[in-house]
Design a protein around this motif. Structure first.
Motif, PDB file in Angstrom:
ATOM      1  N   GLY A 162       0.811  -1.214   0.000  1.00  0.00           N
ATOM      2  CA  GLY A 162       0.000   0.000   0.000  1.00  0.00           C
ATOM      3  C   GLY A 162       0.840   1.257   0.000  1.00  0.00           C
ATOM      4  O   GLY A 162       0.462   2.274   0.577  1.00  0.00           O
ATOM      5  N   LEU A 163       1.998   1.188  -0.657  1.00  0.00           N
ATOM      6  CA  LEU A 163       2.913   2.328  -0.758  1.00  0.00           C
ATOM      7  C   LEU A 163       3.036   2.742  -2.209  1.00  0.00           C
ATOM      8  O   LEU A 163       2.617   2.023  -3.115  1.00  0.00           O
ATOM      9  N   SER A 164       3.670   3.882  -2.438  1.00  0.00           N
ATOM     10  CA  SER A 164       3.974   4.254  -3.808  1.00  0.00           C
ATOM     11  C   SER A 164       5.245   3.523  -4.238  1.00  0.00           C
ATOM     12  O   SER A 164       6.070   3.123  -3.407  1.00  0.00           O
ATOM     13  N   LYS A 165       5.404   3.374  -5.537  1.00  0.00           N
ATOM     14  CA  LYS A 165       6.601   2.730  -6.067  1.00  0.00           C
ATOM     15  C   LYS A 165       7.846   3.512  -5.663  1.00  0.00           C
ATOM     16  O   LYS A 165       8.882   2.941  -5.336  1.00  0.00           O
ATOM     17  N   ARG A 166       7.744   4.848  -5.676  1.00  0.00           N
ATOM     18  CA  ARG A 166       8.893   5.687  -5.290  1.00  0.00           C
ATOM     19  C   ARG A 166       9.303   5.462  -3.831  1.00  0.00           C
ATOM     20  O   ARG A 166      10.486   5.494  -3.509  1.00  0.00           O
ATOM     21  N   THR A 167       8.331   5.236  -2.962  1.00  0.00           N
ATOM     22  CA  THR A 167       8.655   4.980  -1.555  1.00  0.00           C
ATOM     23  C   THR A 167       9.435   3.678  -1.418  1.00  0.00           C
ATOM     24  O   THR A 167      10.418   3.602  -0.677  1.00  0.00           O
ATOM     25  N   VAL A 168       9.016   2.649  -2.135  1.00  0.00           N
ATOM     26  CA  VAL A 168       9.735   1.374  -2.113  1.00  0.00           C
ATOM     27  C   VAL A 168      11.145   1.566  -2.659  1.00  0.00           C
ATOM     28  O   VAL A 168      12.124   1.081  -2.079  1.00  0.00           O
ATOM     29  N   GLU A 169      11.259   2.293  -3.766  1.00  0.00           N
ATOM     30  CA  GLU A 169      12.585   2.566  -4.343  1.00  0.00           C
ATOM     31  C   GLU A 169      13.461   3.317  -3.348  1.00  0.00           C
ATOM     32  O   GLU A 169      14.658   3.037  -3.222  1.00  0.00           O
ATOM     33  N   ALA A 170      12.865   4.247  -2.609  1.00  0.00           N
ATOM     34  CA  ALA A 170      13.626   5.021  -1.615  1.00  0.00           C
ATOM     35  C   ALA A 170      14.109   4.114  -0.479  1.00  0.00           C
ATOM     36  O   ALA A 170      15.255   4.245  -0.027  1.00  0.00           O
ATOM     37  N   HIS A 171      13.260   3.191  -0.018  1.00  0.00           N
ATOM     38  CA  HIS A 171      13.676   2.246   1.024  1.00  0.00           C
ATOM     39  C   HIS A 171      14.875   1.425   0.549  1.00  0.00           C
ATOM     40  O   HIS A 171      15.860   1.276   1.270  1.00  0.00           O
ATOM     41  N   MET A 176      20.787   0.304   0.508  1.00  0.00           N
ATOM     42  CA  MET A 176      22.005   0.079  -0.271  1.00  0.00           C
ATOM     43  C   MET A 176      23.086   1.086   0.097  1.00  0.00           C
ATOM     44  O   MET A 176      24.259   0.739   0.224  1.00  0.00           O
ATOM     45  N   ARG A 177      22.683   2.327   0.314  1.00  0.00           N
ATOM     46  CA  ARG A 177      23.667   3.347   0.733  1.00  0.00           C
ATOM     47  C   ARG A 177      24.209   3.046   2.122  1.00  0.00           C
ATOM     48  O   ARG A 177      25.394   3.157   2.380  1.00  0.00           O
ATOM     49  N   ALA A 178      23.323   2.648   3.023  1.00  0.00           N
ATOM     50  CA  ALA A 178      23.725   2.453   4.411  1.00  0.00           C
ATOM     51  C   ALA A 178      24.581   1.203   4.609  1.00  0.00           C
ATOM     52  O   ALA A 178      25.489   1.203   5.437  1.00  0.00           O
ATOM     53  N   TYR A 179      24.293   0.135   3.857  1.00  0.00           N
ATOM     54  CA  TYR A 179      24.947  -1.136   4.134  1.00  0.00           C
ATOM     55  C   TYR A 179      25.867  -1.635   3.024  1.00  0.00           C
ATOM     56  O   TYR A 179      26.523  -2.665   3.189  1.00  0.00           O
ATOM     57  N   GLY A 180      25.919  -0.951   1.882  1.00  0.00           N
ATOM     58  CA  GLY A 180      26.919  -1.245   0.860  1.00  0.00           C
ATOM     59  C   GLY A 180      26.572  -2.136  -0.302  1.00  0.00           C
ATOM     60  O   GLY A 180      27.355  -2.197  -1.249  1.00  0.00           O
ATOM     61  N   PRO A 181      25.453  -2.883  -0.306  1.00  0.00           N
ATOM     62  CA  PRO A 181      25.158  -3.692  -1.497  1.00  0.00           C
ATOM     63  C   PRO A 181      25.019  -2.808  -2.735  1.00  0.00           C
ATOM     64  O   PRO A 181      24.504  -1.694  -2.655  1.00  0.00           O
ATOM     65  N   ARG A 182      25.488  -3.316  -3.893  1.00  0.00           N
ATOM     66  CA  ARG A 182      25.463  -2.509  -5.121  1.00  0.00           C
ATOM     67  C   ARG A 182      24.295  -2.837  -6.037  1.00  0.00           C
ATOM     68  O   ARG A 182      24.023  -2.099  -6.969  1.00  0.00           O
ATOM     69  N   ASN A 183      23.641  -3.961  -5.805  1.00  0.00           N
ATOM     70  CA  ASN A 183      22.507  -4.341  -6.655  1.00  0.00           C
ATOM     71  C   ASN A 183      21.559  -5.229  -5.848  1.00  0.00           C
ATOM     72  O   ASN A 183      21.837  -5.552  -4.688  1.00  0.00           O
ATOM     73  N   SER A 184      20.464  -5.628  -6.482  1.00  0.00           N
ATOM     74  CA  SER A 184      19.448  -6.421  -5.762  1.00  0.00           C
ATOM     75  C   SER A 184      19.992  -7.756  -5.283  1.00  0.00           C
ATOM     76  O   SER A 184      19.668  -8.201  -4.179  1.00  0.00           O
TER      77      SER A 184
END
Length: 195
Positions: A162-171, A176-184
């Motif tokens: 029940g969120l916007s796609k942009r909100t999911v992308e932001a999460h 990824m920024r906080a923990y370092g993974p570069r891709n899914s």
């Protein structure tokens, strides 16, 4: 003690029908109506550290670490469980002694209109440590990561939560920024290492 009347399955063997009761099954199984345990087998009760009769007519909520985990899981299942589909997830559950463990839960609803009206669930304990690092993540982040690990797209996750796609992308971007993974793939691997 007599065997419960529900649920059972008929297996035909050499021309005769045999009935198997829930209590006969060798894996942790439970029958529930509206997320209230109506029957379970001994394997299920033992996995959670209870006697079978202590769980009958009790809410599943007592088996979750937090009530918000119970609510969040219900929201995910209501979205995906409808229409008689088999649905599964992996989650942390709580035993009677307060210890937590990971398990894979599979379920099937017998009511296509109301998925929680009458359902069967199989709980499969997993050999996965409950890591303290997972507590650094918010419940919303854990939910997003769980759905990512199921192979769902941002759009599917957004619709389910029940969120916007942009909100999911932001999460996902914040994680990824906080923990370092570069891709899914690395994000999923990182999340799996926490679990």
């Amino acid at each position: 003690m007599t065997a419960p009347e529900f649920p059972r399955s008929d297996i035909t063997s050499s021309g005769s029908a045999r009935r198997f009761w829930l209590t006969d099954l060798p894996v942790p199984m439970v029958y529930a109506t509206h997320r209230i345990i109506r029957d379970c087998n001994f394997e299920f009760a033992e996995e959670f550290g209870y006697e079978r009769d202590e769980l009958i007519d009790q809410s599943f909520s007592r088996l979750y670490p937090k009530i918000r985990d119970f609510v969040r899981t219900g929201e995910m299942w209501r979205t995906n469980f409808a229409g008689g589909h088999v649905y599964y997830d992996e989650r942390i559950m709580r035993r009677r002694d307060g210890s937590s463990f990971w398990c894979r839960v599979r379920g099937r609803s017998r009511n296509q209109a109301d998925p929680f009206a009458e359902a069967l669930y199989c709980f499969e304990p997993m050999n996965r440590a409950v890591a303290g690092n997972a507590s650094l993540l918010s419940d919303r982040q854990k939910q997003v990561l769980t759905l990512v690990s199921q192979g769902k797209t941002n759009a599917q996750i957004a619709q389910e939560m029940g969120l916007s796609k942009r909100t999911v992308e932001a999460h996902r971007a914040r994680l990824m920024r906080a923990y370092g993974p570069r891709n899914s793939a690395e994000l999923i691997a990182w999340f799996s290492s926490l679990r």
